[in-house]
Design a protein around this motif. Structure first.
Motif, PDB file in Angstrom:
ATOM      1  N   THR A   1       0.848  -1.196   0.000  1.00  0.00           N
ATOM      2  CA  THR A   1       0.000   0.000   0.000  1.00  0.00           C
ATOM      3  C   THR A   1       0.883   1.245   0.000  1.00  0.00           C
ATOM      4  O   THR A   1       2.068   1.184   0.320  1.00  0.00           O
ATOM      5  N   TYR A   2       0.279   2.351  -0.336  1.00  0.00           N
ATOM      6  CA  TYR A   2       1.017   3.615  -0.383  1.00  0.00           C
ATOM      7  C   TYR A   2       1.599   3.934   0.993  1.00  0.00           C
ATOM      8  O   TYR A   2       2.767   4.326   1.110  1.00  0.00           O
TER       9      TYR A   2
ATOM     10  N   ALA B   1       2.044   9.023   2.406  1.00  0.00           N
ATOM     11  CA  ALA B   1       1.366   8.135   1.466  1.00  0.00           C
ATOM     12  C   ALA B   1       0.994   8.859   0.168  1.00  0.00           C
ATOM     13  O   ALA B   1       1.176   8.329  -0.925  1.00  0.00           O
ATOM     14  N   ARG B   2       0.534  10.077   0.298  1.00  0.00           N
ATOM     15  CA  ARG B   2       0.099  10.824  -0.885  1.00  0.00           C
ATOM     16  C   ARG B   2       1.253  11.103  -1.827  1.00  0.00           C
ATOM     17  O   ARG B   2       1.084  11.144  -3.043  1.00  0.00           O
TER      18      ARG B   2
ATOM     19  N   GLY C   1       2.167   8.272  -4.207  1.00  0.00           N
ATOM     20  CA  GLY C   1       1.369   8.282  -5.420  1.00  0.00           C
ATOM     21  C   GLY C   1       1.848   9.339  -6.394  1.00  0.00           C
ATOM     22  O   GLY C   1       1.940   9.108  -7.596  1.00  0.00           O
TER      23      GLY C   1
ATOM     24  N   ILE D   1      -0.843  -0.346  -4.410  1.00  0.00           N
ATOM     25  CA  ILE D   1      -2.273  -0.085  -4.422  1.00  0.00           C
ATOM     26  C   ILE D   1      -2.665   0.610  -3.118  1.00  0.00           C
ATOM     27  O   ILE D   1      -1.825   0.784  -2.242  1.00  0.00           O
ATOM     28  N   ASN D   2      -3.912   0.998  -2.981  1.00  0.00           N
ATOM     29  CA  ASN D   2      -4.309   1.680  -1.763  1.00  0.00           C
ATOM     30  C   ASN D   2      -4.690   0.693  -0.671  1.00  0.00           C
ATOM     31  O   ASN D   2      -4.729  -0.517  -0.892  1.00  0.00           O
ATOM     32  N   SER D   3      -4.959   1.233   0.509  1.00  0.00           N
ATOM     33  CA  SER D   3      -5.195   0.394   1.682  1.00  0.00           C
ATOM     34  C   SER D   3      -6.475  -0.417   1.562  1.00  0.00           C
ATOM     35  O   SER D   3      -6.706  -1.324   2.347  1.00  0.00           O
ATOM     36  N   GLN D   4      -7.312  -0.095   0.604  1.00  0.00           N
ATOM     37  CA  GLN D   4      -8.546  -0.833   0.403  1.00  0.00           C
ATOM     38  C   GLN D   4      -8.308  -2.074  -0.447  1.00  0.00           C
ATOM     39  O   GLN D   4      -9.205  -2.866  -0.637  1.00  0.00           O
TER      40      GLN D   4
ATOM     41  N   SER E   1      -5.938   2.535  -7.349  1.00  0.00           N
ATOM     42  CA  SER E   1      -6.378   3.929  -7.250  1.00  0.00           C
ATOM     43  C   SER E   1      -6.556   4.565  -8.622  1.00  0.00           C
ATOM     44  O   SER E   1      -5.751   4.340  -9.527  1.00  0.00           O
TER      45      SER E   1
ATOM     46  N   ARG F   1     -11.100  -6.128  -6.149  1.00  0.00           N
ATOM     47  CA  ARG F   1     -10.099  -5.763  -5.150  1.00  0.00           C
ATOM     48  C   ARG F   1      -9.109  -6.902  -4.940  1.00  0.00           C
ATOM     49  O   ARG F   1      -9.423  -8.067  -5.159  1.00  0.00           O
TER      50      ARG F   1
END
Length: 104
Positions: free
Chosen positions: A23-24, A37-38, A41, A58-61, A65, A94
DNA sequence: AGCCTGACTCGGA
DNA sequence: CTCCGAGCCAGGC
């Protein structure tokens, strides 16, 4: 070159093994900058070379993104690249992080 | 210096 | 489950 900070992020991304994702926030932390994190990206967006496996981030979900770029179909390409590395996506599009997230 | 932006994240509604 | 707001901080103007 944007900055030395981004180089740290790139270095962290390169450590992601094939068949794994991160994750980021994770990349930021590994690079030594937990709240960035931002910027991870942002740094990846500036990438033009393919010497960094940006598609493994990828993002935390567990989702790919949406980028700022209006290019259509880019997300699908990232997904294909991951699946080619045996990273499977769930029925909702996902990635199950509990199975594929890289844990150093 | 200030202000705006962003491939983010988390918690609450 | 999704949507929204706030926190976060370096970089560009």
């Amino acid at each position: 070159m944007a900055s030395a900070l981004y180089e740290k992020f790139y270095a962290a991304v390169r450590r992601i093994p094939k068949g794994r994702v991160a994750t980021y926030g994770q990349i930021a932390k590994l690079a030594g900058y937990p709240r960035h994190a931002r910027h991870v990206g942002f740094a990846l967006n500036a990438l033009t070379k393919d010497d960094v496996p940006w598609h493994r981030v990828i993002n935390s979900q567990g989702r790919v993104s949406a980028r700022a770029e209006p290019l259509f179909g880019f997300e699908g390409r990232q997904r294909l690249m991951l699946e080619r590395e045996k990273v499977r996506f769930g029925p909702d599009g996902r990635v199950p992080l509990e199975k594929f997230q890289w844990k150093p």
